[in-house]
Design a protein around this motif. Structure first.
Motif, PDB file in Angstrom:
ATOM      1  N   GLN A   1       0.967  -1.324  -0.081  1.00 51.08           N
ATOM      2  CA  GLN A   1       0.030   0.377   0.077  1.00 51.08           C
ATOM      3  C   GLN A   1       0.841   1.297   0.216  1.00 51.08           C
ATOM      4  O   GLN A   1       0.688   2.147   0.797  1.00 51.08           O
ATOM      5  N   ALA A   2       1.752   1.404  -1.067  1.00 51.31           N
ATOM      6  CA  ALA A   2       2.714   2.296  -0.858  1.00 51.31           C
ATOM      7  C   ALA A   2       2.078   3.650  -1.202  1.00 51.31           C
ATOM      8  O   ALA A   2       2.707   4.887  -0.630  1.00 51.31           O
ATOM      9  N   ALA A   3       0.939   3.867  -1.656  1.00 56.46           N
ATOM     10  CA  ALA A   3       0.246   5.210  -1.823  1.00 56.46           C
ATOM     11  C   ALA A   3      -0.088   5.765  -0.544  1.00 56.46           C
ATOM     12  O   ALA A   3      -0.033   7.055  -0.561  1.00 56.46           O
ATOM     13  N   LEU A   4      -0.416   4.916   0.344  1.00 58.05           N
ATOM     14  CA  LEU A   4      -0.504   5.506   1.609  1.00 58.05           C
ATOM     15  C   LEU A   4       0.721   6.246   2.369  1.00 58.05           C
ATOM     16  O   LEU A   4       0.621   7.292   2.842  1.00 58.05           O
ATOM     17  N   THR A   5       1.909   5.680   2.068  1.00 62.60           N
ATOM     18  CA  THR A   5       3.248   6.072   2.286  1.00 62.60           C
ATOM     19  C   THR A   5       3.368   7.424   1.712  1.00 62.60           C
ATOM     20  O   THR A   5       3.873   8.623   2.156  1.00 62.60           O
ATOM     21  N   GLY A   6       3.252   7.488   0.313  1.00 61.05           N
ATOM     22  CA  GLY A   6       3.456   8.594  -0.529  1.00 61.05           C
ATOM     23  C   GLY A   6       2.421   9.642  -0.349  1.00 61.05           C
ATOM     24  O   GLY A   6       3.132  10.771  -0.201  1.00 61.05           O
TER      25      GLY A   6
END
Lengths: 407, 407
Positions: free
Chosen positions: A385-390
């Protein structure tokens, strides 16, 4: 066309224009904050003065303001060096000002909080089946989850600076509208009010673009290259183009729609209405079906099955049929864009061992420049879920681009 | 990644770096030349001083030098205005310093000379069948043709500043090598020495990229948009991406290879070795075959046939089967790049009336953003063999970027 910073306002750099807009003090404050946040080793006030070229007295005043605003923290003084006076190392303040990443994807909702040191403070990912869902209901649920998380971090003395909502579709940053998210079955709506988060500043962005920014910020093992294509493989498949460490967004930020590239015109109908799109071969549900699993099975089930096959007597590596389709769409991307590094994120990160051989073989067959270029296919470092980090990182980047607002 | 100016060195802009490299005089000379060449109305010396901010005496000296170098010409003085003194309008010098465009394509060789006013001074296009040809022989022939043309223009008192050789393949601007041109059957060779043009500075570039620069410079009817994809359709099909009036070249200048995008994986084998590439459906020879003509028939034969069918009793517009294939590859391009203007050049310029309906229908079906964007497909304005024009213009642009070399 726009690059990041105009369409998504994600990578605005400090330049003459910014200096004119801000007062000199605001500009200097930003310089000092950048020095503290961007120089890898903790700097003292003297170090900041050296790095910025500002007078030591000026730096000292500005550092005091950043400390009072809880953006910068002073570590215990260390003695040493020739000057004799103890130096106070300055570092990004932990657990103080935080950014909120939000996401609606086809099979989960997520909320993630990062602090200024880059630490994940809260991470909540809730599986769901959100095909053809009601946006009002889904966004209300996500809003409730976000509010709970915000209350928790506020109770722990942190301040949420804002939020980014990642969506798997075409986002118009000028209007704040989601135009279409085919797999959610959503079209032309304004998602932010439906979250019900009151005054909290929330902006929306495409999921793959935010995930690529998380990747760019660097994973644990390997530094991200300066230019790459990031492919986020989930039920839908999106991509982002990074050029010289900034998003390249095309005219409206609607590029990278690799999920709808033609793999076979005789193929199955896609959620977008066209036939034979990549998603119908290499989307997560298509991969599950091809493996004989239920479409909403967890990724671990597919990985388990592939691992089992690998270790069965006589097996020599159970490839995923998706590999050739993904290779075909990536070959189109490379032929049209001339990129040499492809970073596979989302479900592909874990599946890469079973995709790589086919992807690389098709790239070698189809990319005109393949004999003259070292094409590299690598797994994303940015985690699930890298979009959450981004998204959370983007909020904090905006804070550091204008620290005066917090002083 | 690189944009034009680093990889092809085509759009280097004057900036602080250029100012530091040049002496002040050289810099001012360039400013004056730019004013004369870029302001649409002819300026007098006083007008140049106003446009550049330079002192009138300085301008006068520099203009004298540009006139002596035959880059600028003085028109007869005109009286009028309040100053009373007659003003001498300054214009780009015709038929003085000229640029040479050269091209090897699959079915022709070409040489074109442009002067500083943009006029075509010489235009020689020789049809040929250059599939799987011997590069040494072909380049020798082109070199002979170029030398003839150079001798003619020299005899007429003109000076050839240099040449650009357009090739239908992957060109490496760092090494000057052509890596591969699948339809010519050429690979990894250094074409410039094979031309045998002695000391004349010759550089190579991709055909579609030079054609796009010609388009950008403006046609007769409609100004080119700031951002577009230019598709050059011939036996091979190449493309160039223009972003904010500059070429966007990807990492090595090897982007835009739309001719090798997958249309149908079950399709025929392409000259590149892969199957079902766009060229096998919408390349000129494929279109000729589909129309029942010999593959090397002139374009006029196909246009004649289509026109005849249109006017046959009961006909309602004879579409070209290539239209749907072209639409499919363009849809991939738009989904991946987010561009809204597609300019069709080469053979497509004349064939557009028979391609448009299918191209637009497939774009509407396959481009995810189609409902939210005004996608425009238009015919190129730059004329036939536009890469010859683009190449000659690039030579002259280099002259104007450093006029001191001519003074």
């Amino acid at each position: 066309m726009t690059t990041a910073g105009t369409a998504h306002e994600t990578t605005t750099r400090t330049g003459p224009a910014a200096a004119r807009q801000h007062s000199l003090r605001e500009h200097n404050l930003e310089l000092v904050a950048r020095a503290v946040f961007e120089v890898p080793e903790p700097l003292s006030r003297a170090g900041v003065a050296a790095a910025t070229g500002l007078a030591r007295a000026t730096v000292s005043t500005l550092v005091d303001q950043l400390v009072a605003a809880r953006l910068v923290r002073e570590l215990p003084a260390v003695t040493g060096g020739r000057a004799g006076r103890p130096a106070v190392p300055l570092v990004p303040a932990p657990r103080s000002v935080v950014g909120l990443g939000l996401e609606v994807n086809v099979d989960y909702l997520g909320v993630r909080v990062l602090d200024l040191t880059g630490d994940v403070v809260v991470d909540r990912v809730v599986p769901g089946a959100l095909h053809d869902s009601d946006p009002a209901l889904v966004l209300h649920r996500l809003g409730d989850l976000a509010r709970e998380v915000c209350d928790d971090v506020a109770a722990a003395g942190m301040t949420v600076a804002g939020a980014r909502l990642a969506l798997p579709g075409l986002v118009d940053p000028r209007t704040g509208l989601l135009e279409v998210a085919p797999n959610l079955g959503w079209s032309t709506l304004d998602p932010v009010p439906l979250l019900g988060l009151g005054d909290l500043p929330v902006r929306i962005a495409n999921e793959a673009k935010l995930a690529a920014l998380a990747e760019l910020a660097g994973g644990s093992d390997v530094a991200a290259p300066d230019s790459f294509v990031f492919v986020s493989g989930d039920v839908g498949i999106g991509a982002a183009i990074v050029v010289d460490r900034a998003l390249f967004l095309g005219e409206r930020g609607w590029n990278g729609e690799i999920g709808h590239v033609v793999v076979d015109p005789a193929g199955p109908r896609c959620s977008c209405g066209a036939f034979g799109c990549l998603e119908q071969y290499a989307g997560k549900e298509a991969m599950m079906r091809a493996a004989g699993l239920p479409p909403d099975a967890p990724l671990a089930a597919l990985v388990g099955l592939l691992t089992e096959r690998d270790t069965a007597p006589g097996a020599d590596g159970a490839a995923l049929p998706a590999g050739r389709a993904l290779g075909s769409a990536l070959a189109d991307f490379v032929n049209l864009l001339d990129v040499s590094t492809i970073v596979l994120g989302g479900a592909y990160t874990e599946l890469l061992p079973w995709l790589r051989a086919d992807v690389e073989a098709v790239l070698a067959d189809r990319v005109l420049a393949a004999p003259f270029v070292d094409l590299e296919v690598r797994a994303a470092q940015a985690g699930p879920q890298a979009a959450l980090t981004g998204g959370a990182r983007e909020v904090l980047r905006a804070v550091l681009a204008d620290p005066a607002a917090w002083v």
